[in-house]
Write a protein that holds these residues in place. Structure first.
Motif, PDB file in Angstrom:
ATOM      1  N   PRO A 225      -0.435   2.002  -6.732  1.00 24.63           N
ATOM      2  CA  PRO A 225      -0.117   2.815  -7.903  1.00 24.63           C
ATOM      3  C   PRO A 225      -1.344   3.462  -8.547  1.00 24.63           C
ATOM      4  CG  PRO A 225       0.884   0.640  -8.097  1.00 24.63           C
ATOM      5  CD  PRO A 225       0.015   0.622  -6.882  1.00 24.63           C
TER       6      PRO A 225
ATOM      7  N   THR B 296       4.825   0.459 -11.819  1.00 26.23           N
ATOM      8  CA  THR B 296       3.703   1.408 -11.848  1.00 26.23           C
ATOM      9  C   THR B 296       2.896   1.220 -13.127  1.00 26.23           C
ATOM     10  OG1 THR B 296       4.932   3.010 -10.522  1.00 26.23           O
ATOM     11  CG2 THR B 296       3.075   3.851 -11.802  1.00 26.23           C
TER      12      THR B 296
ATOM     13  N   LEU C 136       3.237   5.111  -4.639  1.00 28.56           N
ATOM     14  CA  LEU C 136       3.153   4.198  -5.781  1.00 28.56           C
ATOM     15  C   LEU C 136       3.353   2.751  -5.351  1.00 28.56           C
ATOM     16  CD1 LEU C 136       5.042   6.288  -8.468  1.00 28.56           C
ATOM     17  CD2 LEU C 136       2.611   5.685  -8.477  1.00 28.56           C
TER      18      LEU C 136
END
Length: 188
Positions: free
Chosen positions: A81, A120, A77
């Motif tokens: 992401p 994210t 991530l």
């Protein structure tokens, strides 16, 4: 959890999380669904998150970070992401963000999890909205081609929250187009 009437919160709280016990607990072996009579020190059991609150906050056990938030996923991530299929990381409709919020409430270091979830979401939101408008512009076919339904494939990789935003963005784009076309007719 604050979301008492939220179906998403209920589903997230029923996710199972590993706990490593610090003490012996008599006559409670059934909690993990096994055949053991007692829980012994250093037993590891998979418990629903709503029960993990009690055992961790009572200092009977330590929570084992779920794989959906382990170092491998966190590193992926941080790198990109948008390349991670969040839907496959947790069950219950792929509610990764809701599950993460639930996990965060148990952790001592909440800020790290909060930053992970927030960053994210921010970085993926741009792509979610962009793709929703792109696939809406393609019309009813929605991106069907030789490679299959690319809109459907994109949606399948999204978390449940992102799928809702994707649908809202598509609906907004449709309404905007309809409004523009209707208001354009009036000017002619």
């Amino acid at each position: 959890m604050d979301d008492y009437f939220s179906i998403d919160a209920i589903l997230a709280e029923n996710q199972r999380v590993g706990c490593r016990f610090k003490i012996d607990i008599a006559d409670m072996g059934h909690l993990g669904g096994g055949g053991e009579r007692d829980i012994t020190r250093s037993n590891t059991l998979q418990l629903p998150i709503w029960l993990v609150y009690t055992v961790v906050l009572s200092d009977w056990a330590d929570m084992i970070m779920p794989p959906a938030f382990g170092s491998k996923v966190r590193n992926a991530l941080k790198a990109d992401p948008c390349s991670v299929r969040l839907s496959g990381l947790v069950g219950a409709g792929g509610l990764w963000y809701v599950f993460g919020k639930t996990i965060m409430e148990i952790l001592d270091k909440k800020q790290e999890m909060s930053d992970l979830l927030t960053n994210t979401f921010r970085k993926r939101l741009v792509q979610v909205i962009d793709q929703a408008q792109h696939f809406n512009a393609l019309g009813p076919a929605g991106g069907v081609g030789p490679g299959g339904d690319s809109a459907q494939s994109f949606r399948e990789g999204l978390d449940g929250t992102e799928r809702e935003l994707f649908a809202l963005a598509q609906e907004g784009a449709k309404r905007m187009k309809r409004w523009y076309e209707e208001s354009d007719r009036g000017r002619r």
